[in-house]
Structure formats: C-alpha cells, structure tokens
Design a protein around this motif. Sequence first.
Motif, PDB file in Angstrom:
ATOM      1  N   PHE A   4       0.835  -1.196   0.000  1.00 43.67           N
ATOM      2  CA  PHE A   4       0.000   0.000   0.000  1.00 43.67           C
ATOM      3  C   PHE A   4       0.868   1.243   0.000  1.00 43.67           C
ATOM      4  O   PHE A   4       2.077   1.177   0.184  1.00 43.67           O
ATOM      5  N   SER A   5       0.224   2.397  -0.214  1.00 43.79           N
ATOM      6  CA  SER A   5       0.922   3.679  -0.261  1.00 43.79           C
ATOM      7  C   SER A   5       0.478   4.559   0.891  1.00 43.79           C
ATOM      8  O   SER A   5      -0.703   4.579   1.243  1.00 43.79           O
ATOM      9  N   VAL A   6       1.415   5.282   1.460  1.00 38.58           N
ATOM     10  CA  VAL A   6       1.123   6.309   2.449  1.00 38.58           C
ATOM     11  C   VAL A   6       1.383   7.630   1.745  1.00 38.58           C
ATOM     12  O   VAL A   6       2.497   7.901   1.309  1.00 38.58           O
ATOM     13  N   ILE A   7       0.342   8.434   1.602  1.00 42.48           N
ATOM     14  CA  ILE A   7       0.461   9.708   0.898  1.00 42.48           C
ATOM     15  C   ILE A   7       0.334  10.838   1.911  1.00 42.48           C
ATOM     16  O   ILE A   7      -0.641  10.893   2.661  1.00 42.48           O
ATOM     17  N   GLN A  27       7.291   2.647  11.741  1.00 42.17           N
ATOM     18  CA  GLN A  27       6.273   1.607  11.891  1.00 42.17           C
ATOM     19  C   GLN A  27       6.910   0.220  11.759  1.00 42.17           C
ATOM     20  O   GLN A  27       7.938   0.051  11.109  1.00 42.17           O
ATOM     21  N   THR A  28       6.281  -0.768  12.354  1.00 44.23           N
ATOM     22  CA  THR A  28       6.817  -2.131  12.287  1.00 44.23           C
ATOM     23  C   THR A  28       6.534  -2.789  10.943  1.00 44.23           C
ATOM     24  O   THR A  28       7.232  -3.713  10.551  1.00 44.23           O
ATOM     25  N   PHE A  29       5.533  -2.317  10.229  1.00 47.81           N
ATOM     26  CA  PHE A  29       5.212  -2.846   8.903  1.00 47.81           C
ATOM     27  C   PHE A  29       5.984  -2.033   7.881  1.00 47.81           C
ATOM     28  O   PHE A  29       5.931  -0.800   7.886  1.00 47.81           O
ATOM     29  N   LEU A  34       6.140   5.479   0.450  1.00 48.80           N
ATOM     30  CA  LEU A  34       5.833   6.760   1.084  1.00 48.80           C
ATOM     31  C   LEU A  34       5.913   7.843   0.016  1.00 48.80           C
ATOM     32  O   LEU A  34       6.934   7.994  -0.652  1.00 48.80           O
ATOM     33  N   VAL A  35       4.816   8.567  -0.159  1.00 52.17           N
ATOM     34  CA  VAL A  35       4.749   9.636  -1.156  1.00 52.17           C
ATOM     35  C   VAL A  35       4.436  10.936  -0.438  1.00 52.17           C
ATOM     36  O   VAL A  35       3.414  11.045   0.234  1.00 52.17           O
TER      37      VAL A  35
END
Length: 41
Positions: A4-7, A27-29, A34-35
């Motif tokens: 997945f993406s974190v924006i 984060q542990t995951f 990262l955008v």
Amino acid sequence: MPLFSVIIPAYNAERYLDECLNSVRGQTFHDFELVKVNMHE
C-alpha cells in the motif's frame, strides 16, 4: 511492488514534516511506499 501507499500532503508543514516522516518510517510494517506531495497555492 508495495502492498500500500502512504500519501502525505504537505502545505506549510516544514515544522512538522520531519516528525511525520519519522513516525511513518518507524512503523513495524515496512511493505509500503511513502509519497510526500508538496502542495502549493
């Protein structure tokens, strides 16, 4: 390919950006991308 993406939209966020990015990186995951989007007026 990341799961997945974190924006992170950033507008006048200079004073908070390092803390935000470090929090996401801590984060542990780790299967994400990262955008950071620099928002302008």
